[in-house]
Design a protein around this motif. Structure first.
Motif, short mmCIF file in Angstrom:
data_model
loop_
_atom_site.label_atom_id
_atom_site.label_comp_id
_atom_site.label_asym_id
_atom_site.label_seq_id
_atom_site.Cartn_x
_atom_site.Cartn_y
_atom_site.Cartn_z
N ARG A 1 -5.18 5.05 -5.73
CA ARG A 1 -6.37 5.81 -6.11
C ARG A 1 -7.15 6.31 -4.91
NH1 ARG A 1 -7.25 1.47 -10.99
NH2 ARG A 1 -5.63 2.39 -12.32
N ALA A 2 -6.97 5.67 -3.76
CA ALA A 2 -7.58 6.20 -2.54
C ALA A 2 -6.89 7.48 -2.11
CB ALA A 2 -7.50 5.16 -1.43
N THR A 3 -5.65 7.67 -2.56
CA THR A 3 -4.86 8.84 -2.18
C THR A 3 -5.20 10.05 -3.03
OG1 THR A 3 -3.06 7.39 -1.48
CG2 THR A 3 -2.49 9.68 -1.91
N ILE A 4 -5.74 9.82 -4.22
CA ILE A 4 -5.93 10.89 -5.20
C ILE A 4 -7.41 11.17 -5.39
CG2 ILE A 4 -5.49 11.62 -7.58
CD1 ILE A 4 -3.16 9.63 -7.62
N GLY A 5 -7.79 12.42 -5.39
CA GLY A 5 -9.15 12.84 -5.71
C GLY A 5 -9.15 13.64 -7.00
N LEU B 1 -0.82 9.76 -13.62
CA LEU B 1 -0.72 9.84 -12.16
C LEU B 1 -1.75 8.93 -11.50
CD1 LEU B 1 0.52 11.08 -9.63
CD2 LEU B 1 -1.07 13.00 -9.86
N PHE B 2 -2.94 8.87 -12.07
CA PHE B 2 -3.98 8.00 -11.53
C PHE B 2 -3.77 6.55 -11.95
CE2 PHE B 2 -8.43 6.89 -10.50
CZ PHE B 2 -8.55 7.59 -9.31
N ARG B 3 -2.79 6.32 -12.77
CA ARG B 3 -2.38 5.02 -13.31
C ARG B 3 -3.48 4.34 -14.11
NH1 ARG B 3 0.07 -0.49 -10.83
NH2 ARG B 3 1.30 -0.99 -12.67
N ALA C 1 0.84 -1.20 0.00
CA ALA C 1 0.00 0.00 0.00
C ALA C 1 0.87 1.24 0.00
CB ALA C 1 -0.93 -0.01 1.21
N LEU C 2 0.39 2.27 -0.67
CA LEU C 2 1.11 3.54 -0.69
C LEU C 2 1.16 4.11 0.72
CD1 LEU C 2 2.43 5.82 -2.39
CD2 LEU C 2 0.15 6.79 -2.64
N ASP D 1 -11.88 13.14 0.76
CA ASP D 1 -10.78 13.64 1.59
C ASP D 1 -9.44 13.07 1.14
OD1 ASP D 1 -9.57 15.12 3.58
OD2 ASP D 1 -9.84 13.57 5.11
N PRO D 2 -9.04 13.31 -0.11
CA PRO D 2 -7.78 12.74 -0.60
C PRO D 2 -6.58 13.57 -0.17
CG PRO D 2 -8.80 14.01 -2.32
CD PRO D 2 -9.73 14.09 -1.14
N ARG D 3 -5.40 12.97 -0.22
CA ARG D 3 -4.16 13.68 0.07
C ARG D 3 -3.69 14.49 -1.13
NH1 ARG D 3 -0.56 8.85 1.15
NH2 ARG D 3 1.09 10.40 0.90
N ILE D 4 -4.08 14.03 -2.32
CA ILE D 4 -3.66 14.69 -3.56
C ILE D 4 -4.90 15.02 -4.37
CG2 ILE D 4 -2.35 14.45 -5.71
CD1 ILE D 4 -0.55 12.45 -4.21
N LEU D 5 -4.98 16.25 -4.86
CA LEU D 5 -6.13 16.69 -5.65
C LEU D 5 -5.71 16.93 -7.10
CD1 LEU D 5 -8.06 19.36 -3.52
CD2 LEU D 5 -8.97 17.21 -4.38
#
Length: 617
Positions: free
Chosen positions: A445-449, A418-420, A359-360, A526-530
């Motif tokens: 993908r859970a990290t990116i919104g 980036l979203f792969r 996991a990232l 609530d992602p870490r990266i937008l």
């Protein structure tokens, strides 16, 4: 719906999986009927097979008892048997008929849960696989056609299981038992005629059905085409109206229906020819058996009871065979439909997790943001056409990077990489120092919104569409996200509030309302990266200012990538990169780029003239 045209629509892609034989399709089905790790299902299947055997044994013994009853009631034996033997035989006859039906019903009841679970597991596996294959695959396919393949595959599996297990296999078993009994009770001639007639019947049916299966495939293809055109036209209802092309759409749909009509007629005519041939074969077999039986009656080797037995067997055997053509075609078509669904399962997953992928991990103690690094990234949708040509940039944790450039420069490609959705051809992309190819896709993908430019909503309620960002979120959380996205007041004024349905693809909402719902959905995630891909392009200036303020609040302590056309929305970015022909032509802050008087400054000047912005200095 028909996916929009995209460079990847012409991408190099693996050849479609070759069609499999009927035997391979059946072998692919067996694991669902005999599942590993599920002893209960295996016991049910084994018990159902035992009941099927018991049912057929009872069925083939019924004519024997019936014949003995007739012989026992014959005048020459009536005095000797009195009433005891016929009564016992009649009771046995009734018991065996009840047993035949009862065993068959218990077989069906035991097998039904196994059948339905197999159908459910295969449909679910196909559905999951379609979500797991690459974006490239979906851009090349039409969703209407895919849904038809799954629907027909599920129905085909139900037909195959129901008819093969409960019709074909029992009929074959009954044929073998009847042949043995006739040979034992009479002589080899009766058995040979019976068996030969059935083999000719089956062979004739198989040949004709094989031809009909080709017609059915054509009918399926034309049905897919008609369904896709209908769905595509109705989804694009407004576009059809804008251009007054109702008649054009009707003609396209009618052309597809006409091809389906021709194929359907060929299927029906071939069915009629097959039924006629089957009737002739059946009549010939019955006639030969009757001639043999009549000869036996004349020389005294056959009693009335045996005459009835042999005819009862033939009628009993030909009854299921009368439906063999329909059964065979249904099974054949079911296997074709299943093969189309299995073909989807064989589509390779272009993007997969590496063995041992982890996991990232967030390197910051609070996990509030993550730095993003593009290092020598090269990528092309086609091997002979490179889109990105060595892209290098870094977005520090909590920073904001804007990407601008003319259409086709590769801006959206960066967000997809980036979203792969795709893997880079060369170079690498890192988040918090971790190559995104070495981590699981779910964690990435859970990290990116993402707030896309073209917002598509589910045909459900506003509550569901906002809550989609975090399934299971409370009403308070949904409303808070809506307030941040400046959409709560609008929703509160609707008669049904958050229970308002948005229609197909959200068409009941305006473009701005849809984008605000999409923003609220991403806020709730609530992602870490937008990634903001023209997130305010459909909003008026006043609303855009409100949303920009909301997005700035949301982006606080989050790493943000903004893909922008309106330069006024990115003046506060920590760094702006200007793409041209897949390369970074310029980079710097807003003021620094204006001072260079290069490509960015010219773009700003053009937009300033259109929107009364402050001109470049």
């Amino acid at each position: 719906m028909t996916r929009s045209s995209h460079p990847s629509g012409h991408a190099d892609r693996p050849a479609p999986p070759p069609p499999r034989s009927t035997l391979q399709t059946i072998v692919s089905l067996l694991p669902y009927l005999w599942p590993t790790g599920n002893p209960g299902a295996r016991i049910r299947v084994a018990t159902a097979l035992l009941f099927m055997l018991a049912s057929k044994l009872a069925t083939v013994y019924v004519p024997v008892i019936y014949g003995r009853i007739i012989d026992a009631l014959a005048p020459k034996d009536a005095a000797a048997t009195a009433f005891v033997v016929p009564l016992a035989l009649i009771l046995a006859y009734g018991a065996i008929r009840v047993g035949s039906a009862g065993f068959g019903e218990m077989r069906d009841a035991l097998f039904a849960p196994v059948q339905q679970r197999a159908v459910r597991l295969l449909a679910l596996r196909t559905f999951r696989h379609l979500h797991a294959v690459s974006l490239r695959f979906h851009l090349d396919r039409q969703t209407g056609g895919l849904s038809r393949v799954i629907d027909r595959g599920v129905l085909g599996m139900q037909s195959v299981l129901r008819l093969a297990v409960f019709n074909v296999v029992p009929t074959v078993l009954e044929l073998v038992l009847v042949t043995v009994i006739i040979w034992h009770m009479f002589d080899w001639r009766y058995a040979v005629v019976t068996f030969t007639a059935v083999l000719v019947y089956v062979g004739f049916t198989a040949i004709l059905a094989g031809r009909r299966s080709r017609y059915r495939r054509t009918m399926n293809d034309t049905d897919n085409d008609a369904s896709t055109k209908s769905l595509d036209s109705l989804i694009n209802y407004e576009t059809v109206k804008y251009f007054g092309n109702e008649e054009h759409e009707s003609q396209r749909y009618d052309h597809a229906l006409a091809r389906y009509e021709r194929a359907a007629v060929r299927v029906q005519v071939s069915l009629n020819a097959m039924n006629l041939g089957q009737a002739m074969i059946t009549a010939t077999g019955l006639t030969l058996i009757m001639l043999l039986a009549a000869s036996g009656m004349r020389d005294g080797s056959m009693t009335v009871g045996k005459f009835v037995v042999v005819n009862t067997y033939l009628i009993q055997l030909y009854q299921p065979l009368n439906f063999l053509g329909v059964v065979y075609m249904t099974i054949k078509q079911g296997l074709v439909d299943m093969e189309q669904m299995f073909a989807l399962l064989r589509v390779p997953r272009e993007i997969t997790d590496q063995p041992g992928a982890t996991a990232l991990a967030a390197h910051l103690s609070d996990g509030a943001a993550g730095d993003v690094l593009f290092q020598g990234v090269r990528f092309g949708y086609q091997s002979n056409r490179t889109i990105l040509k060595g892209i290098d940039f870094i977005v520090p944790a909590g920073g904001k990077l804007a990407i601008v450039g003319p259409t086709g420069a590769g801006k959206s490609t960066i967000s997809r990489l980036l979203f792969r959705f795709y893997d880079v051809t060369d170079g690498r992309i890192l988040i918090d120092g971790q190559d995104i190819r070495s981590v699981t896709q779910d964690s990435l993908r859970a990290t990116i919104g993402v707030v896309p430019q073209d917002t598509v909503l589910f045909n459900d309620t506003i509550r569901y569409n906002i809550g989609y960002g975090c399934p299971g979120a409370s009403q308070n959380q949904i409303e808070q996200a809506a307030r941040t996205a400046q959409v709560h007041d609008f929703v509160a004024q609707l008669p049904d509030g958050y229970d308002t349905r948005v229609g197909e693809r959200g068409l009941k909402l305006s473009g701005g309302e849809k984008q605000r719902v999409a923003i609220a959905r991403t806020i709730l995630k609530d992602p870490r990266i937008l990634i903001l891909d023209e997130a305010t392009s459909a909003l008026d200036s006043r609303t855009e200012q409100d949303i920009q303020a909301a997005l700035r609040a949301v982006a606080n302590r989050r790493t943000t990538l903004v893909i922008a056309h309106r330069l006024s929305t990115i003046v506060d970015a920590d760094e702006i990169i200007v793409l041209r022909d897949g390369e970074i032509a310029e980079r710097g802050t807003h003021l620094a780029l204006l001072a260079k008087a290069g490509l960015y400054a010219r773009m700003w000047t053009l937009q300033a003239a259109e929107h009364d912005l402050e001109p470049a200095t």
